[in-house]
Motif scaffolding. Structure first.
Motif, short mmCIF file in Angstrom:
data_model
loop_
_atom_site.label_atom_id
_atom_site.label_comp_id
_atom_site.label_asym_id
_atom_site.label_seq_id
_atom_site.Cartn_x
_atom_site.Cartn_y
_atom_site.Cartn_z
N GLN A 48 33.91 18.72 44.39
CA GLN A 48 34.28 17.36 43.52
C GLN A 48 34.95 17.58 42.25
O GLN A 48 35.71 16.98 41.95
CB GLN A 48 32.87 16.44 43.38
CG GLN A 48 32.60 15.45 44.50
CD GLN A 48 31.57 14.50 44.01
OE1 GLN A 48 30.59 14.96 43.58
NE2 GLN A 48 31.53 13.33 44.44
N THR A 88 37.20 10.78 47.26
CA THR A 88 36.53 9.41 47.87
C THR A 88 35.94 9.68 49.09
O THR A 88 34.62 9.45 49.40
CB THR A 88 37.35 8.36 48.14
OG1 THR A 88 38.38 8.08 47.09
CG2 THR A 88 36.93 7.20 48.66
N ASP A 91 32.50 11.72 48.45
CA ASP A 91 31.54 10.78 47.74
C ASP A 91 30.97 10.19 48.72
O ASP A 91 29.80 9.93 48.73
CB ASP A 91 32.38 9.65 46.72
CG ASP A 91 32.86 10.38 45.53
OD1 ASP A 91 32.33 11.51 45.04
OD2 ASP A 91 33.70 9.73 44.82
#
Length: 226
Positions: A48, A88, A91
Motif C-alpha cells: 500500500q 483499492t 484495501d
C-alpha cells in the motif's frame, strides 16, 4: 462432562477417530494460521505504501508535463489510475484478511475458554467424588445439635435463677410500693397549711350577739319616736 470432552481431540471419545485421522496430515494450528495472516497483512500494508508513493510520483509527472508534453502527462495519469485501482483492491483484501483474523482469534479464544471450563468441570467432579452427602447431612446435624447445647449452656449461665433466690420477688415489689406510697404521703402532708389551734365561735354565740344588736336598735327607734 462428555459434551465438553467431545469438543476436543484430547477427550476420551476421540480415541476411535485418532486411527482414522493419523494417516491424514493435520491442518495448521490457530497460532500458525494467525501468524500467516499477520505476515500477509504486513506485506499488503507495505505494498500500500509503495503504491501510494508511486501514485504521488505519477501525479507530479503529469503536473510537470501538462503544458510541455501532453502525451507524457496522459501516460502518467493512466498509470496513476491503474495504481489507484490496485490500491483499492488491496484495501478490500486487507479488510477481508482482518475480518478472517478476528474470526480466527475469537474461535481460538472460545476454544481456550471451553478447554478451561472442561478442565475445571473435571476437577469439580473429582472433588465431588470424594464427598459423601450422607456424611455431610450427619455433620450438619451434629453442628446444629452442638450449637443448641451451647445456647442452652449460655442461657443457664446468664440466668440468675440458676443460682437460686432466697427472697420472693413479689413480696419485695409490694414492700417497695408501700415505701413509695409513704414517701408520697409525706410530701403531700408537708405541703398542706397547718390546722388552726383556736376554736371557732359556735352558732349559738353568734345568734345571741345578733339578738342583742337587734334589741338595741329597737330601743333606739322607740326613743326617737317619743
Amino acid at each position: 462432562m462428555n459434551k465438553f470432552s467431545n469438543l476436543f481431540k484430547g477427550g476420551p471419545s476421540s480415541g476411535s477417530s485418532r486411527s482414522h485421522s493419523s494417516s491424514r496430515k493435520q491442518g495448521p494450528t490457530p497460532q500458525e494460521a494467525l501468524h500467516r495472516l499477520r505476515e500477509t497483512e504486513e506485506m499488503l500494508t507495505k505494498k500500500q505504501e509503495y503504491l501510494e508513493n508511486r501514485i504521488q510520483r505519477e501525479l507530479e509527472t503529469a503536473r510537470r508535463s501538462g503544458t510541455k508534453n501532453k502525451r507524457v502527462a496522459l501516460q502518467a495519469l493512466k498509470r496513476k489510475k491503474r495504481l489507484e485501482k490496485q490500491l483499492t483492491q488491496i484495501d478490500g483484501t486487507l479488510s477481508t484478511i482482518e475480518f478472517q483474523r478476528e474470526a480466527l482469534e475469537n474461535a481460538h479464544t472460545n476454544t481456550e475458554v471451553l478447554q478451561s471450563m472442561s478442565y475445571a468441570a473435571k476437577a469439580i467432579k473429582s472433588v465431588h467424588e470424594h464427598i459423601d452427602l450422607d456424611k455431610i447431612d450427619e455433620m450438619m446435624q451434629d453442628i446444629t445439635e452442638q450449637q443448641e447445647i451451647a445456647q442452652e449452656i449460655s442461657d443457664a449461665i446468664s440466668h440468675p435463677a440458676a443460682f437460686g433466690s432466697e427472697f420472693d420477688e413479689d413480696e419485695l415489689l409490694a414492700e417497695l410500693e408501700e415505701l413509695e406510697q409513704e414517701e408520697l404521703t409525706k410530701k403531700m402532708t408537708k405541703g398542706l397549711p397547718k390546722v388552726p389551734t383556736t376554736s371557732l365561735p359556735s352558732r349559738q354565740v353568734k345568734t345571741q350577739k345578733k339578738t342583742k344588736e337587734e334589741d338595741a336598735s329597737l330601743k333606739h327607734l322607740k326613743a326617737w319616736a317619743l
